[in-house]
Design a protein around this motif. Structure first.
Motif, short mmCIF file in Angstrom:
data_model
loop_
_atom_site.label_atom_id
_atom_site.label_comp_id
_atom_site.label_asym_id
_atom_site.label_seq_id
_atom_site.Cartn_x
_atom_site.Cartn_y
_atom_site.Cartn_z
N GLU A 1 -0.80 3.86 -12.15
CA GLU A 1 -0.20 4.03 -11.01
C GLU A 1 -1.16 4.90 -10.28
OE1 GLU A 1 1.90 4.29 -13.51
OE2 GLU A 1 3.03 2.45 -12.99
N ALA A 2 -1.91 5.90 -10.92
CA ALA A 2 -2.99 6.62 -10.22
C ALA A 2 -4.13 5.94 -9.74
CB ALA A 2 -3.46 7.81 -11.33
N CYS A 3 -4.62 4.74 -10.53
CA CYS A 3 -5.59 4.04 -10.08
C CYS A 3 -5.18 3.35 -8.78
CB CYS A 3 -6.00 2.98 -11.09
SG CYS A 3 -7.20 4.12 -12.41
N ALA A 4 -4.13 2.63 -8.90
CA ALA A 4 -3.38 1.78 -7.82
C ALA A 4 -3.50 2.80 -6.49
CB ALA A 4 -2.21 1.22 -8.04
N ALA A 5 -2.97 4.05 -6.73
CA ALA A 5 -2.96 4.91 -5.59
C ALA A 5 -4.42 5.11 -5.03
CB ALA A 5 -2.27 6.26 -5.93
N VAL A 6 -5.30 5.51 -5.80
CA VAL A 6 -6.90 5.75 -5.34
C VAL A 6 -7.38 4.45 -4.45
CG1 VAL A 6 -9.00 6.16 -6.23
CG2 VAL A 6 -7.15 6.99 -7.20
N ALA A 7 -7.16 3.32 -4.97
CA ALA A 7 -7.51 1.96 -4.31
C ALA A 7 -6.62 1.79 -3.02
CB ALA A 7 -7.24 0.68 -5.20
N ALA A 8 -5.52 2.26 -2.85
CA ALA A 8 -4.64 2.13 -1.63
C ALA A 8 -5.23 3.24 -0.66
CB ALA A 8 -3.26 2.53 -2.02
N ALA A 9 -5.51 4.35 -1.22
CA ALA A 9 -6.07 5.48 -0.29
C ALA A 9 -7.39 5.02 0.31
CB ALA A 9 -6.06 6.93 -1.08
N ARG B 1 -1.41 13.15 -0.11
CA ARG B 1 -0.31 13.54 -0.96
C ARG B 1 -0.50 12.79 -2.60
NH1 ARG B 1 4.88 12.22 0.47
NH2 ARG B 1 5.56 13.02 -1.41
N ALA B 2 -0.96 11.61 -2.38
CA ALA B 2 -1.20 10.76 -3.71
C ALA B 2 -2.24 11.11 -4.32
CB ALA B 2 -1.02 9.43 -3.40
N LEU B 3 -3.34 11.56 -3.62
CA LEU B 3 -4.65 11.69 -4.08
C LEU B 3 -4.49 13.10 -4.87
CD1 LEU B 3 -7.25 10.50 -1.56
CD2 LEU B 3 -6.79 9.48 -3.73
N THR B 4 -3.93 14.10 -4.16
CA THR B 4 -3.77 15.41 -4.80
C THR B 4 -2.95 15.36 -6.42
OG1 THR B 4 -3.55 16.36 -2.52
CG2 THR B 4 -2.33 17.77 -4.07
N ARG B 5 -2.05 14.44 -6.10
CA ARG B 5 -1.12 14.03 -7.30
C ARG B 5 -2.12 13.61 -8.61
NH1 ARG B 5 0.65 14.56 -11.60
NH2 ARG B 5 2.82 13.97 -12.33
N THR C 1 2.89 7.08 -6.70
CA THR C 1 2.09 8.25 -7.15
C THR C 1 2.40 9.63 -6.64
OG1 THR C 1 0.20 6.68 -7.71
CG2 THR C 1 -0.33 9.25 -7.36
N ALA C 2 2.66 9.82 -5.31
CA ALA C 2 2.80 11.13 -4.64
C ALA C 2 4.38 11.49 -5.15
CB ALA C 2 2.92 10.76 -3.10
N GLU C 3 5.20 10.84 -5.54
CA GLU C 3 6.67 11.35 -5.86
C GLU C 3 6.70 11.43 -7.36
OE1 GLU C 3 9.42 8.93 -3.44
OE2 GLU C 3 8.55 10.07 -1.77
N THR C 4 5.69 11.06 -7.90
CA THR C 4 6.01 11.05 -9.50
C THR C 4 6.19 12.62 -10.24
OG1 THR C 4 4.84 9.08 -10.10
CG2 THR C 4 4.98 10.62 -11.82
N THR C 5 7.05 13.01 -10.57
CA THR C 5 7.32 14.46 -11.05
C THR C 5 6.82 14.69 -12.65
OG1 THR C 5 9.58 14.01 -11.51
CG2 THR C 5 9.03 14.85 -9.31
N GLY C 6 6.93 13.60 -13.11
CA GLY C 6 6.61 13.84 -14.77
C GLY C 6 5.03 13.41 -14.70
N TYR C 7 4.62 12.94 -15.92
CA TYR C 7 3.35 12.49 -16.42
C TYR C 7 3.05 11.13 -15.62
CZ TYR C 7 -0.99 12.10 -19.08
OH TYR C 7 -2.28 11.91 -19.75
N LEU C 8 2.00 11.39 -14.83
CA LEU C 8 1.54 10.31 -13.85
C LEU C 8 0.58 9.17 -14.75
CD1 LEU C 8 1.24 8.88 -11.06
CD2 LEU C 8 -0.72 10.37 -10.93
N VAL D 1 0.84 -1.34 0.24
CA VAL D 1 0.04 0.14 0.02
C VAL D 1 0.82 1.10 -0.04
CG1 VAL D 1 -1.74 1.31 1.29
CG2 VAL D 1 -1.85 -1.07 1.07
N ARG D 2 1.93 1.40 0.80
CA ARG D 2 2.82 2.34 1.09
C ARG D 2 3.36 2.75 -0.44
NH1 ARG D 2 5.18 5.03 4.95
NH2 ARG D 2 4.69 3.33 6.45
N HIS D 3 3.74 1.45 -1.14
CA HIS D 3 4.47 1.54 -2.37
C HIS D 3 3.57 2.22 -3.39
CE1 HIS D 3 7.28 0.92 -5.72
NE2 HIS D 3 6.39 0.42 -6.20
#
Length: 151
Positions: free
Chosen positions: A51-59, A99-103, A40-47, A33-35
């Motif tokens: 990865e975004a969908c995994a982060a939303v599920a994790a959140a 942070r991930a959801l904001t991204r 997602t939170a630390e991606t600086t380029g195009y997300l 979950v942390r990963h």
């Protein structure tokens, strides 16, 4: 994005990630979950949408463990959670999830681009689902002395 609804588990990428989380050794699940959140939170380029969908599920999983969180009931969520299992998270997970959801809903995000393109079904509902998660997660970003934890 293979999407059938606007919830955090209602797309192919989230369902695949949830399957992997379900199959993982229970001791490793918090770090998976942390990963997902950290990538997602630390991606600086195009997300990328995956990865975004995994982060939303994790959140959503993190939020489900907090006061006011919605219990996990989706058939696409990890089965161990819908069957009454849990994951214990340290207090740094909620700020990371925020942070991930904001991204996810920010610039240079394929998730954002796909939901805001012409013809997208129910974008307001998709953004409301993210906002609902943030409402649950944000209070957990304040420590016992009422000082905001770093986001």
């Amino acid at each position: 994005m293979g999407t059938w609804d606007t919830g955090p588990f209602d797309n192919d990428s989230a369902a695949d990630w949830c399957g992997a989380l379900h199959d993982a050794d229970p001791a490793l699940r918090p770090e998976l979950v942390r990963h997902a959140l950290t990538v997602t939170a630390e991606t600086t380029g195009y997300l990328d949408d995956h990865e975004a969908c995994a982060a939303v599920a994790a959140a959503a999983i993190v939020a489900s463990t907090l006061p006011g969180g919605t219990p996990i009931t989706s058939h696409y969520a990890p089965a161990f959670l819908t069957e009454g299992g849990t994951i214990a998270f340290s207090e740094d997970f909620a700020p990371l999830a925020v942070r991930a959801l904001t991204r996810v809903v920010g610039e240079n995000s394929e998730w954002f681009d796909l939901w805001t393109e012409d013809g997208a079904d129910s974008p307001d509902e998709a953004f409301a689902a993210i906002a609902d998660l943030r409402k649950v997660l944000l209070p957990a970003t304040v420590d016992k002395d009422q000082q905001a934890l770093p986001l």
